[in-house]
Design a protein around this motif. Structure first.
Motif, PDB file in Angstrom:
ATOM      1  N   GLU A 116       5.984   2.426  -4.119  1.00  0.00           N
ATOM      2  CA  GLU A 116       6.325   2.299  -5.536  1.00  0.00           C
ATOM      3  C   GLU A 116       6.300   0.826  -5.930  1.00  0.00           C
ATOM      4  O   GLU A 116       6.851  -0.035  -5.238  1.00  0.00           O
ATOM      5  CB  GLU A 116       7.711   2.889  -5.800  1.00  0.00           C
ATOM      6  CG  GLU A 116       7.788   4.396  -5.595  1.00  0.00           C
ATOM      7  CD  GLU A 116       6.896   5.171  -6.561  1.00  0.00           C
ATOM      8  OE1 GLU A 116       6.541   4.617  -7.634  1.00  0.00           O
ATOM      9  OE2 GLU A 116       6.558   6.327  -6.247  1.00  0.00           O
ATOM     10  N   TRP A 142      -1.884   2.543  -4.756  1.00  0.00           N
ATOM     11  CA  TRP A 142      -2.039   3.815  -4.044  1.00  0.00           C
ATOM     12  C   TRP A 142      -3.498   3.997  -3.647  1.00  0.00           C
ATOM     13  O   TRP A 142      -4.414   3.718  -4.429  1.00  0.00           O
ATOM     14  CB  TRP A 142      -1.563   4.969  -4.923  1.00  0.00           C
ATOM     15  CG  TRP A 142      -0.117   4.819  -5.284  1.00  0.00           C
ATOM     16  CD1 TRP A 142       0.388   4.135  -6.358  1.00  0.00           C
ATOM     17  CD2 TRP A 142       1.011   5.304  -4.546  1.00  0.00           C
ATOM     18  NE1 TRP A 142       1.756   4.179  -6.336  1.00  0.00           N
ATOM     19  CE2 TRP A 142       2.173   4.889  -5.237  1.00  0.00           C
ATOM     20  CE3 TRP A 142       1.152   6.054  -3.376  1.00  0.00           C
ATOM     21  CZ2 TRP A 142       3.460   5.199  -4.799  1.00  0.00           C
ATOM     22  CZ3 TRP A 142       2.428   6.366  -2.938  1.00  0.00           C
ATOM     23  CH2 TRP A 142       3.565   5.946  -3.645  1.00  0.00           C
ATOM     24  N   ARG A 167       0.827  -1.204   0.000  1.00  0.00           N
ATOM     25  CA  ARG A 167       0.000   0.000   0.000  1.00  0.00           C
ATOM     26  C   ARG A 167       0.866   1.261   0.000  1.00  0.00           C
ATOM     27  O   ARG A 167       1.797   1.399   0.792  1.00  0.00           O
ATOM     28  CB  ARG A 167      -0.910  -0.003   1.228  1.00  0.00           C
ATOM     29  CG  ARG A 167      -1.852   1.211   1.320  1.00  0.00           C
ATOM     30  CD  ARG A 167      -2.529   1.277   2.661  1.00  0.00           C
ATOM     31  NE  ARG A 167      -3.402   0.146   2.873  1.00  0.00           N
ATOM     32  CZ  ARG A 167      -3.710  -0.355   4.074  1.00  0.00           C
ATOM     33  NH1 ARG A 167      -3.181   0.169   5.160  1.00  0.00           N
ATOM     34  NH2 ARG A 167      -4.520  -1.378   4.173  1.00  0.00           N
ATOM     35  N   ASN A 168       0.556   2.163  -0.912  1.00  0.00           N
ATOM     36  CA  ASN A 168       1.237   3.456  -1.023  1.00  0.00           C
ATOM     37  C   ASN A 168       2.758   3.295  -1.084  1.00  0.00           C
ATOM     38  O   ASN A 168       3.514   3.976  -0.395  1.00  0.00           O
ATOM     39  CB  ASN A 168       0.838   4.383   0.133  1.00  0.00           C
ATOM     40  CG  ASN A 168      -0.619   4.801   0.032  1.00  0.00           C
ATOM     41  OD1 ASN A 168      -1.250   4.642  -1.018  1.00  0.00           O
ATOM     42  ND2 ASN A 168      -1.168   5.331   1.103  1.00  0.00           N
ATOM     43  N   ALA A 212      -0.061  10.234  -1.536  1.00  0.00           N
ATOM     44  CA  ALA A 212      -0.756   9.265  -2.380  1.00  0.00           C
ATOM     45  C   ALA A 212      -1.712   9.956  -3.347  1.00  0.00           C
ATOM     46  O   ALA A 212      -1.985   9.438  -4.437  1.00  0.00           O
ATOM     47  CB  ALA A 212      -1.517   8.261  -1.510  1.00  0.00           C
ATOM     48  N   LYS A 252      -0.627  10.342  -6.897  1.00  0.00           N
ATOM     49  CA  LYS A 252      -0.483   9.129  -7.693  1.00  0.00           C
ATOM     50  C   LYS A 252      -1.799   8.723  -8.346  1.00  0.00           C
ATOM     51  O   LYS A 252      -1.883   7.667  -8.984  1.00  0.00           O
ATOM     52  CB  LYS A 252       0.025   7.986  -6.805  1.00  0.00           C
ATOM     53  CG  LYS A 252       1.368   8.256  -6.141  1.00  0.00           C
ATOM     54  CD  LYS A 252       2.496   8.322  -7.157  1.00  0.00           C
ATOM     55  CE  LYS A 252       3.845   8.461  -6.461  1.00  0.00           C
ATOM     56  NZ  LYS A 252       4.968   8.441  -7.436  1.00  0.00           N
TER      57      LYS A 252
END
Length: 253
Positions: free
Chosen positions: A156, A160, A153-154, A168, A171
């Motif tokens: 790279e 996101w 989660r969140n 976030a 993104k």
């Protein structure tokens, strides 16, 4: 202002029992916000619906105070305010999808963070604005446990979502259409979009036709009917028989 029609329906928990919806909708003078709070992976966390309700109120207030603010900036500011007020910590907080639709005399803007798509119809055809990073990770088998979800989660290479990291918001998937080119826009949480993406009950043009002809509730009915015929979740594997559902139709014609 477009004509706005909304259908909402609560789902059930993993135990099959009714529980309050974790979806949230807000209609402003020039915008519509739809959030789908994620079921918390750990029982000690507040529910996703709690977070989604806080965030939609903060985000609505932000857009009312600054109606022309960049959508990403507005979302980041709202997330930051909720995080600060409630002491939320990245990786150990509830989360929510965010879908935003805003219009003025010249443009129609869309922001989608996580898996609640926004679909535009008009001179450009059908344009489904979706964030498929979470679905791709699930399909690839990389999200087997709650720990997997928190790790991806969140991050790279992960997915996101609105949680405790304001960055976030930047993104998110974005789209802008000329106002004159737009006939209608649909916003759906995944309890509705699953009828297109997995059940293949209709395509998005079919959803629009049904929503315009019989109202958005008719689309929810079709999804629920299919799920009732697969009550044991065998044909379509899913964590619960019925998810929460929201479908918004913004008719610009």
């Amino acid at each position: 202002m477009p004509e706005i029609s909304i259908a909402e329906r609560a789902g059930v928990g993993a135990d099959g029992r009714p529980r309050p919806t974790e979806d949230q909708v807000a209609v402003l003078d020039h915008a519509v916000l739809v959030l789908d709070g994620a079921t918390s992976p750990s029982p000690e966390l507040p529910p996703g619906g709690w977070y989604a309700e806080l965030l939609v109120r903060q985000l609505a207030g932000e857009l009312r105070a600054r109606p022309h603010e960049d959508l990403g900036v507005a979302l980041a500011t709202a997330i930051g305010s909720v995080v600060k007020e409630h002491g939320l910590v990245p990786g150990r907080s509830p989360s929510s999808t965010v879908s935003m639709l805003r219009w003025d005399e010249s443009e129609v803007e869309v922001l989608v963070l996580a898996d609640s798509p926004v679909v535009g119809f008009g001179r450009f055809g059908t344009d489904a604005v979706s964030d498929d990073r979470l679905v791709s990770l699930r399909d690839s088998g990389l999200l087997q446990t709650g720990a997997d979800v928190r790790r991806q989660r969140n991050a790279e290479g992960g997915f996101w979502v609105a949680e405790a990291e304001p960055a976030a918001a930047y993104k998110a998937v974005r789209r802008v259409w000329p106002r004159a080119d737009v006939d209608a826009v649909l916003i759906a949480t995944d309890g509705v979009s699953i009828g297109v993406d997995e059940y293949q009950l209709f395509d998005w043009q079919g959803v629009l036709q049904r929503a315009r002809g019989a109202g958005p509730e008719a689309v929810l009915d079709a999804v629920r009917e299919a799920e009732e015929q697969d009550a044991d979740c065998v044909r379509w594997r899913r964590a619960k028989r019925h998810d929460d559902q929201v479908l918004v139709l913004a008719d610009f014609e």
